[in-house]
Design a protein around this motif. Structure first.
Motif, PDB file in Angstrom:
ATOM      1  N   ASP A  17      37.813  44.653  33.258  1.00 35.80           N
ATOM      2  CA  ASP A  17      38.062  43.454  34.044  1.00 35.80           C
ATOM      3  C   ASP A  17      36.735  42.699  34.156  1.00 35.80           C
ATOM      4  O   ASP A  17      35.816  43.135  34.852  1.00 35.80           O
ATOM      5  CB  ASP A  17      38.579  43.831  35.435  1.00 35.80           C
ATOM      6  N   ARG A  19      35.911  39.991  35.569  1.00 32.02           N
ATOM      7  CA  ARG A  19      35.576  39.402  36.869  1.00 32.02           C
ATOM      8  C   ARG A  19      34.879  40.423  37.765  1.00 32.02           C
ATOM      9  O   ARG A  19      33.909  40.107  38.444  1.00 32.02           O
ATOM     10  CB  ARG A  19      36.844  38.865  37.533  1.00 32.02           C
ATOM     11  N   THR A  20      35.356  41.669  37.767  1.00 29.43           N
ATOM     12  CA  THR A  20      34.788  42.694  38.646  1.00 29.43           C
ATOM     13  C   THR A  20      33.806  43.610  37.940  1.00 29.43           C
ATOM     14  O   THR A  20      33.033  44.314  38.586  1.00 29.43           O
ATOM     15  CB  THR A  20      35.914  43.563  39.231  1.00 29.43           C
ATOM     16  N   ASP A  56      45.259  41.450  36.304  1.00 28.31           N
ATOM     17  CA  ASP A  56      44.160  42.334  36.673  1.00 28.31           C
ATOM     18  C   ASP A  56      44.511  43.761  36.272  1.00 28.31           C
ATOM     19  O   ASP A  56      45.529  44.016  35.621  1.00 28.31           O
ATOM     20  CB  ASP A  56      43.822  42.223  38.160  1.00 28.31           C
ATOM     21  N   ARG A 178      42.236  35.479  27.689  1.00 31.38           N
ATOM     22  CA  ARG A 178      42.457  34.615  28.847  1.00 31.38           C
ATOM     23  C   ARG A 178      43.946  34.304  29.024  1.00 31.38           C
ATOM     24  O   ARG A 178      44.323  33.525  29.891  1.00 31.38           O
ATOM     25  CB  ARG A 178      41.689  33.301  28.670  1.00 31.38           C
ATOM     26  N   ALA A 203      40.043  38.256  30.982  1.00 30.20           N
ATOM     27  CA  ALA A 203      39.178  37.122  31.314  1.00 30.20           C
ATOM     28  C   ALA A 203      39.949  35.977  31.948  1.00 30.20           C
ATOM     29  O   ALA A 203      39.423  34.881  32.101  1.00 30.20           O
ATOM     30  CB  ALA A 203      38.468  36.624  30.052  1.00 30.20           C
ATOM     31  N   ARG A 205      40.827  35.135  34.901  1.00 29.10           N
ATOM     32  CA  ARG A 205      40.330  34.515  36.135  1.00 29.10           C
ATOM     33  C   ARG A 205      38.954  33.867  35.963  1.00 29.10           C
ATOM     34  O   ARG A 205      38.422  33.301  36.910  1.00 29.10           O
ATOM     35  CB  ARG A 205      40.278  35.560  37.249  1.00 29.10           C
ATOM     36  N   LEU A 206      38.376  33.981  34.791  1.00 33.16           N
ATOM     37  CA  LEU A 206      37.093  33.344  34.559  1.00 33.16           C
ATOM     38  C   LEU A 206      37.287  31.868  34.258  1.00 33.16           C
ATOM     39  O   LEU A 206      38.282  31.471  33.648  1.00 33.16           O
ATOM     40  CB  LEU A 206      36.380  34.002  33.376  1.00 33.16           C
ATOM     41  N   GLU A 210      32.331  30.509  32.413  1.00 33.99           N
ATOM     42  CA  GLU A 210      32.056  31.940  32.551  1.00 33.99           C
ATOM     43  C   GLU A 210      32.508  32.702  31.315  1.00 33.99           C
ATOM     44  O   GLU A 210      31.838  33.621  30.836  1.00 33.99           O
ATOM     45  CB  GLU A 210      32.766  32.496  33.788  1.00 33.99           C
ATOM     46  N   SER A 211      33.665  32.310  30.809  1.00 33.16           N
ATOM     47  CA  SER A 211      34.201  32.972  29.631  1.00 33.16           C
ATOM     48  C   SER A 211      33.288  32.755  28.419  1.00 33.16           C
ATOM     49  O   SER A 211      32.984  33.685  27.675  1.00 33.16           O
ATOM     50  CB  SER A 211      35.603  32.427  29.337  1.00 33.16           C
ATOM     51  N   THR A 214      30.215  34.911  28.603  1.00 37.01           N
ATOM     52  CA  THR A 214      30.489  36.294  28.211  1.00 37.01           C
ATOM     53  C   THR A 214      30.514  36.432  26.695  1.00 37.01           C
ATOM     54  O   THR A 214      29.977  37.390  26.131  1.00 37.01           O
ATOM     55  CB  THR A 214      31.843  36.756  28.786  1.00 37.01           C
TER      56      THR A 214
END
Length: 484
Positions: A17, A19-20, A56, A178, A203, A205-206, A210-211, A214
């Motif tokens: 994940d 995001r986390t 998630d 995504r 991805a 929630r990015l 942000e994506s 990464t």
């Protein structure tokens, strides 16, 4: 969620994940699916489990647990309005619903339950064999209500193994997804990872920025980037703003709608190592064809490749007669992965699946033709009310049905124009209130909705709704907005 209990090992992650930052290996994912199964009471095979799919780790664990233990998963899009969710719940009557607060309790149970290290809970085989019903995947349809497409375990296995072979997926490849987990190609990224040992990076929630960061971070990686064209446009814009291009991306697969040549050209600039493969498919069979990979000159943007191995494609006239190559007609599909039908006591809608040669044949509703070499070209959809709206498949019939049920709307009809859904109505409600009520009932999946009040809806010489006039009125309203 798992950070305090999982001890990172030497094995590579199978699920991350982004995001986390939480990651699970195959063994850990096997333990988590067992914990989920016990947390929901170890239901009998074929039990239906509704899951609010928020993209998630809980979603992935729940869906794979259902596969492993012979349950039927029902992913529910959190963007759906209350009317659609109520319809799904009433129609399927799930024994367990992982919604809202229940998700938190189940997630905690996955962490807290203890297991004997020597037990079979960590069995790394995450796929339950057999022909039982594995999943009900709901999609908008021509009936004005979502319809549940039925998939067996055999059908899922066939399409996953076929796609992995055509795309030449290799173990330890990273898949940066995504795509929402209620979208057919999004949910199949889970199955591809579970069977072929690829790290699935969630991805969704990015933000695009942000994506993109990464993707740039590890230039020596080999990353697969599954997209829909509008998502590709957002990532291209993010790459240009960052002024950083991602050499980690080795493959871009595009589906959902036609990949315009302009977007394909830009993708090759921001992902210079990537080969690009357009796809064509429908929820009712997942994928139909995969185009040959290309770099450099973009071929005909309508071309989507030859039919997948084991799949037959026919282009037919209105009477079901197969047309010669080069002639335009409706695309029809046969193969082991064509859905068993729709979850409904009334059976599938008329004309959705027809018998042909002793097997199932899916009428796509799409128009196209086959080139002389057998490659399929898709032109567009028949005017049946099912449209692509901001990357999602939605139904104008559902908009009309909701408007017809709400008070003060009078006679109402909807059309799609550019990125907006326009609703024309004759009742006394104000346009602002009309838009508010429609979005409340339908959910943000249908936004933006523009409401227009008319004394009466236009009709043509035959007394039928004049949709061409509604298109003209929508164009006029857009022009007024641009000049305001």
């Amino acid at each position: 969620m798992f950070g305090s209990t999982w001890t990172p090992g030497a094995a590579p992650a199978l699920l991350t994940d982004l995001r986390t930052g939480l990651a699970l290996t195959r063994t850990e994912l096997g333990l988590a699916t067992a914990r989920f199964y016990r947390a929901i009471g170890e239901p009998a095979p074929s039990t239906r489990i509704a899951i609010e799919a928020k993209h998630d780790l809980v979603d992935v664990i729940a869906i794979l647990s259902c596969l492993r233990y012979g349950l039927t998963s029902i992913p529910v899009d959190p963007l759906l309005g209350p009317r659609a969710v109520a319809h799904i719940m009433d129609q399927t009557a799930p024994v367990v619903a992982i919604l809202a607060d229940t998700r938190t309790k189940v997630a905690q149970a996955c962490v807290d339950m203890k297991f004997d290290p020597g037990s079979t809970d960590a069995d790394e085989n995450l796929m339950f064999s057999g022909s039982s019903l594995a999943m009900l995947l709901y999609t908008s349809g021509t009936t004005g209500k979502p319809k549940g497409v039925m998939f067996s375990r055999q059908q899922i296995s066939f399409i996953v193994e076929t796609l992995a072979g055509v795309l030449e997926y290799c173990p330890l490849t990273k898949v940066h997804s995504r795509l929402p987990l209620t979208f057919d190609y999004g949910i199949f990224q889970i199955f591809l990872a579970a069977i072929f040992d690829q790290e699935l990076q969630l991805a969704h929630r990015l933000t695009p920025m942000e994506s993109q960061a990464t993707l740039v971070r590890e230039p020596d990686e080999s990353v697969v980037l599954p997209i829909v064209p509008r998502m590709g446009s957002a990532l291209i814009a993010a790459a240009k703003r960052r002024r950083e291009f991602a050499t980690s991306v080795a493959l871009v697969t595009s589906t959902g709608e036609r990949l315009a040549s302009s977007i394909a050209d830009e993708l090759q600039i921001v992902y210079p190592r990537a080969r690009i493969q357009p796809m064509y498919g429908l929820t009712e069979c997942m994928r139909v064809s995969v185009g040959p990979p290309f770099r450099g000159t973009r071929p005909d943007s309508r071309a989507v490749g030859r039919a997948l191995p084991g799949t037959q494609v026919r282009v037919c006239d209105d009477g079901g007669r197969e047309l010669p190559r080069g002639e335009v007609g409706e695309i029809r599909i046969r193969g082991p992965h064509v859905s068993s039908g729709y979850w409904s006591e009334e059976g599938p809608p008329d004309g959705a699946c027809l018998g042909h040669g002793g097997g199932r044949e899916l009428r796509s509703g799409d128009l196209g033709f086959q080139m002389l070499d057998g490659e399929l070209c898709v032109i567009g959809r028949r005017q049946d009310g099912v449209i692509k709206h901001r990357g999602h498949r939605v139904s104008l019939h559902e908009v009309d049905a909701v408007a017809g049920e709400l008070s003060n709307f009078g006679d109402a009809a909807s059309i799609a124009n550019s990125d907006r859904i326009h609703v024309f109505y004759t009742g006394p409600i104000s346009p602002d209130k009309a838009e508010e009520h429609l979005l409340s009932a339908l959910g943000p999946l249908y936004a933006p909705i523009i409401a227009h009040h008319l004394p009466e809806l236009p009709v043509n010489a035959r007394g039928k709704l004049d949709r061409a006039m509604l298109e003209h009125l929508a164009d006029d309203s857009k022009a007024c907005d641009n000049n305001a």
